[in-house]
Enzyme design. Structure first.
Site, PDB file in Angstrom:
ATOM      1  N   LYS A 208       4.607 -10.095 -16.703  1.00  0.00           N
ATOM      2  CA  LYS A 208       5.288  -8.913 -17.213  1.00  0.00           C
ATOM      3  C   LYS A 208       5.796  -9.090 -18.634  1.00  0.00           C
ATOM      4  O   LYS A 208       6.027 -10.193 -19.107  1.00  0.00           O
ATOM      5  CB  LYS A 208       6.390  -8.478 -16.245  1.00  0.00           C
ATOM      6  CG  LYS A 208       5.768  -7.835 -15.000  1.00  0.00           C
ATOM      7  CD  LYS A 208       6.727  -7.262 -14.024  1.00  0.00           C
ATOM      8  CE  LYS A 208       5.897  -6.643 -12.873  1.00  0.00           C
ATOM      9  NZ  LYS A 208       6.718  -6.251 -11.740  1.00  0.00           N
ATOM     10  N   ARG A 247       5.141 -12.072  -5.852  1.00  0.00           N
ATOM     11  CA  ARG A 247       3.877 -11.351  -6.067  1.00  0.00           C
ATOM     12  C   ARG A 247       3.305 -11.792  -7.410  1.00  0.00           C
ATOM     13  O   ARG A 247       3.928 -11.564  -8.440  1.00  0.00           O
ATOM     14  CB  ARG A 247       4.159  -9.848  -6.068  1.00  0.00           C
ATOM     15  CG  ARG A 247       2.951  -8.966  -6.317  1.00  0.00           C
ATOM     16  CD  ARG A 247       3.372  -7.493  -6.398  1.00  0.00           C
ATOM     17  NE  ARG A 247       2.236  -6.621  -6.588  1.00  0.00           N
ATOM     18  CZ  ARG A 247       1.654  -6.406  -7.771  1.00  0.00           C
ATOM     19  NH1 ARG A 247       2.100  -6.994  -8.854  1.00  0.00           N
ATOM     20  NH2 ARG A 247       0.627  -5.579  -7.857  1.00  0.00           N
TER      21      ARG A 247
HETATM   22  N1  PMM Z   1       4.668  -4.871  -9.901  1.00  0.00           N
HETATM   23  C1  PMM Z   1       3.526  -4.228 -10.192  1.00  0.00           C
HETATM   24  C2  PMM Z   1       2.826  -3.522  -9.189  1.00  0.00           C
HETATM   25  N2  PMM Z   1       3.281  -3.496  -7.911  1.00  0.00           N
HETATM   26  N3  PMM Z   1       4.879  -4.135  -6.312  1.00  0.00           N
HETATM   27  C3  PMM Z   1       6.016  -4.763  -6.007  1.00  0.00           C
HETATM   28  N4  PMM Z   1       6.478  -4.733  -4.741  1.00  0.00           N
HETATM   29  N5  PMM Z   1       6.734  -5.452  -6.940  1.00  0.00           N
HETATM   30  C4  PMM Z   1       6.338  -5.520  -8.245  1.00  0.00           C
HETATM   31  O1  PMM Z   1       7.048  -6.146  -9.061  1.00  0.00           O
HETATM   32  C5  PMM Z   1       5.146  -4.845  -8.612  1.00  0.00           C
HETATM   33  C6  PMM Z   1       4.423  -4.145  -7.602  1.00  0.00           C
HETATM   34  C7  PMM Z   1       3.044  -4.304 -11.606  1.00  0.00           C
HETATM   35  O2  PMM Z   1       1.718  -4.067 -11.781  1.00  0.00           O
HETATM   36  P1  PMM Z   1       0.514  -5.166 -11.933  1.00  0.00           P
HETATM   37  O3  PMM Z   1       0.010  -5.492 -10.594  1.00  0.00           O
HETATM   38  O4  PMM Z   1      -0.495  -4.374 -12.699  1.00  0.00           O
HETATM   39  O5  PMM Z   1       1.058  -6.333 -12.656  1.00  0.00           O
END
Ligand code: PMM
Length: 275
Positions: A208, A247
């Protein structure tokens, strides 16, 4: 030991995968590789949530994700579906997903909580203050940790009112969602307060922008490799704070970081491996 959720984005515009995994076979192969590297859960998503991203229709989203969810579930993987759409969540659970990961915490689609209530799946309720096009406009807090804890508690209550037992709910403070640079660090410093809520906690820092901002004056100078190393560090620190899962895109690096952090923590934090 803290679980690893590997990211399988099936989007042409994800800022992280750069469109490399737009077709189902490639996405499945990528997912199986992440599992081989140590992912416990694979999070399949068909709509980018990156700041400013366009929304896609549930039909397009389902065309992208359902074949991937089905194939990975059939291969024995625990799959979560990253969606804000109730119809996609229902179809994905039907195809074998065991977790619904809704970055809007059930706020974007009014049918989401009722859909999850009647599905055999756990649910991630992430802190969210609006769609990505305008999410930074809402990044105003008195005390970011207290405010986010309070807003997540309200989502757990809304879920319970819809018929979802709190034991099925995982909370996520939503790093990068409606939070600017320093607010993300404040949130991470307060992780124990989220753990104290008594729910399983998921945290997503992977690649991020706030990490890139910490690493380089111009975030564009912080390469993917550097962001992945930074992610492994934040993931190990999050594990120490007691989160249930992290994640991440680069599963191998975070796996190593968690194994080392587990050794440091000793018997209870160890993953039981020899060596
Ligand atoms: N970040 C992204 C997408 N989905 N889901 C959860 N639960 N927590 C997160 O921090 C999160 C998410 C950001 O998008 P990316 O997969 O494109 O990096």
């Amino acid at each position: 030991m803290t679980l690893i959720m590997g990211v399988v984005n099936v989007t042409p515009d994800s800022f992280s995968d750069g469109g490399r995994y737009v077709d189902a076979d490639a996405a499945v192969a990528h997912g199986l590789q992440l599992r081989a590297q140590g992912a416990d859960i694979l999070d399949v998503g068909g709509e980018s949530t990156r700041p400013g991203a366009e929304r896609v229709s549930p039909e397009v989203e389902q065309e992208r994700v359902l074949p991937v969810v089905r194939a990975l579930a059939e291969a024995g993987v625990v799959v979560s579906i990253d969606t804000m759409n109730a119809s996609t969540a229902a179809a994905a659970v039907e195809a074998g997903a065991r977790i619904v990961n809704d970055v809007s915490g059930g706020m974007a689609d009014p049918a989401m909580l009722a859909t999850v209530a009647s599905a055999a799946a756990d649910v991630v309720l992430q802190h969210w203050r609006g769609h990505s096009a305008d999410m930074y406009a809402s990044a105003v807090y008195d005390d970011v940790v207290a405010d986010v804890v309070g807003e997540l508690a309200a989502r757990i209550e809304a879920a319970a009112a819809a018929g979802i037992d709190p034991s099925r709910v995982i909370v996520d403070p939503g790093i990068g969602f409606g939070k600017r640079g320093e607010q993300n660090w404040e949130t991470l410093r307060g992780l124990d307060r989220f753990v104290e809520m008594g729910q399983r906690v998921l945290i997503g820092t992977s690649r991020k922008r706030f990490l890139a901002e910490a690493l380089a004056e111009d975030p564009a100078d912080a390469s993917e490799a550097r962001r992945d190393l930074a992610t492994a560090v934040t993931s190990a620190l999050a594990a120490q704070a007691g989160v249930w899962a992290v994640r991440v895109h680069d599963v191998a690096a975070t796996r190593d970081a968690l194994v080392v952090a587990g050794r440091w923590a000793g018997a209870d934090g160890s993953d039981g491996r020899e060596g």
